[in-house]
Enzyme design. Structure first.
Site, PDB file in Angstrom:
ATOM      1  N   HIS A   1     -36.874  25.024 111.110  1.00  0.00           N
ATOM      2  CA  HIS A   1     -37.048  26.348 111.408  1.00  0.00           C
ATOM      3  C   HIS A   1     -37.286  27.290 110.331  1.00  0.00           C
ATOM      4  O   HIS A   1     -37.519  28.494 110.177  1.00  0.00           O
ATOM      5  CB  HIS A   1     -35.767  26.845 112.079  1.00  0.00           C
ATOM      6  CG  HIS A   1     -34.469  27.183 111.319  1.00  0.00           C
ATOM      7  ND1 HIS A   1     -33.450  26.071 111.400  1.00  0.00           N
ATOM      8  CD2 HIS A   1     -34.093  27.943 110.381  1.00  0.00           C
ATOM      9  CE1 HIS A   1     -32.659  26.380 110.328  1.00  0.00           C
ATOM     10  NE2 HIS A   1     -32.998  27.208 109.918  1.00  0.00           N
TER      11      HIS A   1
ATOM     12  N   ASP B   1     -34.471  19.832 114.657  1.00  0.00           N
ATOM     13  CA  ASP B   1     -34.862  20.967 113.579  1.00  0.00           C
ATOM     14  C   ASP B   1     -34.808  20.154 112.178  1.00  0.00           C
ATOM     15  O   ASP B   1     -33.901  20.327 111.380  1.00  0.00           O
ATOM     16  CB  ASP B   1     -33.296  21.886 113.616  1.00  0.00           C
ATOM     17  CG  ASP B   1     -33.793  23.233 112.777  1.00  0.00           C
ATOM     18  OD1 ASP B   1     -34.825  23.273 112.362  1.00  0.00           O
ATOM     19  OD2 ASP B   1     -32.963  23.888 112.383  1.00  0.00           O
TER      20      ASP B   1
ATOM     21  N   SER C   1     -30.247  27.333 105.263  1.00  0.00           N
ATOM     22  CA  SER C   1     -30.814  26.437 105.959  1.00  0.00           C
ATOM     23  C   SER C   1     -31.661  25.426 105.312  1.00  0.00           C
ATOM     24  O   SER C   1     -31.887  25.697 104.053  1.00  0.00           O
ATOM     25  CB  SER C   1     -32.068  27.150 106.639  1.00  0.00           C
ATOM     26  OG  SER C   1     -31.333  28.067 107.647  1.00  0.00           O
TER      27      SER C   1
END
Length: 270
Positions: free
Chosen positions: A63, A107, A204
């Protein structure tokens, strides 16, 4: 996505010279003690973390393409400075897992670099796990990232790499909280002490390190308060994706060249 958010969310606001992501609390990491850490940047602005697993590949979260990083910075401690230790390398290709659909599962992403990193006293690769296995609860692990010092929306960012300690949580506890968003076969989650620091939105792509091995990739957390210990932090479980990583890179180390990825898109996981 209700009360949960993918950890890139805070990077969708206008970017500044520092990171909009990072460790809340924790402590400043010893400079260059995590030689595998990568700052993924978009025209000089940090948007995600990642880690070097081969001299021309960085592993991160899929992402992170919400703001497409075009440069990887290795060997950094203070990302606002042009340190002599830093290597800035352009991204040649963003390779998301073919089953990633822009939400929570699958992910994971590999970044192929345009040139090989120079491995030295400041930049090194980190070895991946060799096989998929159950990760026991309560295992002590650590996380690291650049940026956000407090969970508030307008929190200042940290220029230097910070780190915090977290522990593996039981899968059933994470499933109870995150329900359909948590997939135990592909994910790990952690619990933490609020006073000891924690991950936050935007951090992230960074690694969850347990006994010097990267077991997870920072994925998502509670959107209203990332430092609330009632809500575990969720990570993509790296060992579940070893066949895909090996196929893309042509191995799990420097032993061979990446394969032609026309075959990659047909790979699926149960």
């Amino acid at each position: 996505m209700n009360t949960y958010c993918i950890a890139i969310v805070l990077c969708l606001v206008p970017l500044s010279g520092g990171s909009n992501s990072g460790i809340v609390g924790g402590k400043i990491a010893e400079p260059h003690s995590r030689k595998y850490m990568a700052s993924l940047q978009f025209y000089g602005n940090h948007v995600c973390g990642g880690f070097l697993i081969r001299d021309n590949f960085v592993l991160t979260a899929a992402h992170c393409t919400s703001i497409l990083p075009n440069t990887v910075v290795l060997g950094a401690h203070d990302i606002t400075k042009k340190e002599k230790s830093q290597q800035r390398i352009k991204v040649e290709e963003h390779i998301q897992h073919p089953n990633f659909r822009g939400e929570f599962d699958f992910d994971i992403m590999l970044l192929k670099l345009k040139q090989k990193a120079k491995l030295n006293d400041f930049v090194q690769t980190i070895d991946l796990p060799q096989k998929d296995k159950t990760i026991k609860a309560h295992k002590a692990c650590s996380v690291a990232g650049w940026g956000k010092l407090h969970p508030s929306k307008n929190s200042p960012a940290s220029d230097v790499l910070r780190e915090a300690e977290e522990k593996i949580q039981f899968n059933f506890e994470c499933k109870t909280i995150y329900k359909e968003h948590f997939h135990a076969e592909h994910m790990i989650c952690t619990k933490f002490d609020k006073n000891g620091g924690s991950l936050c939105q935007g951090d992230s792509g960074g690694p969850l390190i347990c006994k010097n091995k990267p077991l997870g990739i920072t994925a998502f957390t509670n959107s209203s308060d990332c430092s609330n210990p009632k809500y575990p932090h969720a990570f993509t479980k790296i060992s579940s994706f070893l066949p895909w990583i090996k196929k893309v890179m042509g191995g799990l180390g420097n032993e061979s060249k990446p394969l032609d990825r026309k075959d990659d898109l047909s790979l699926h996981f149960n």
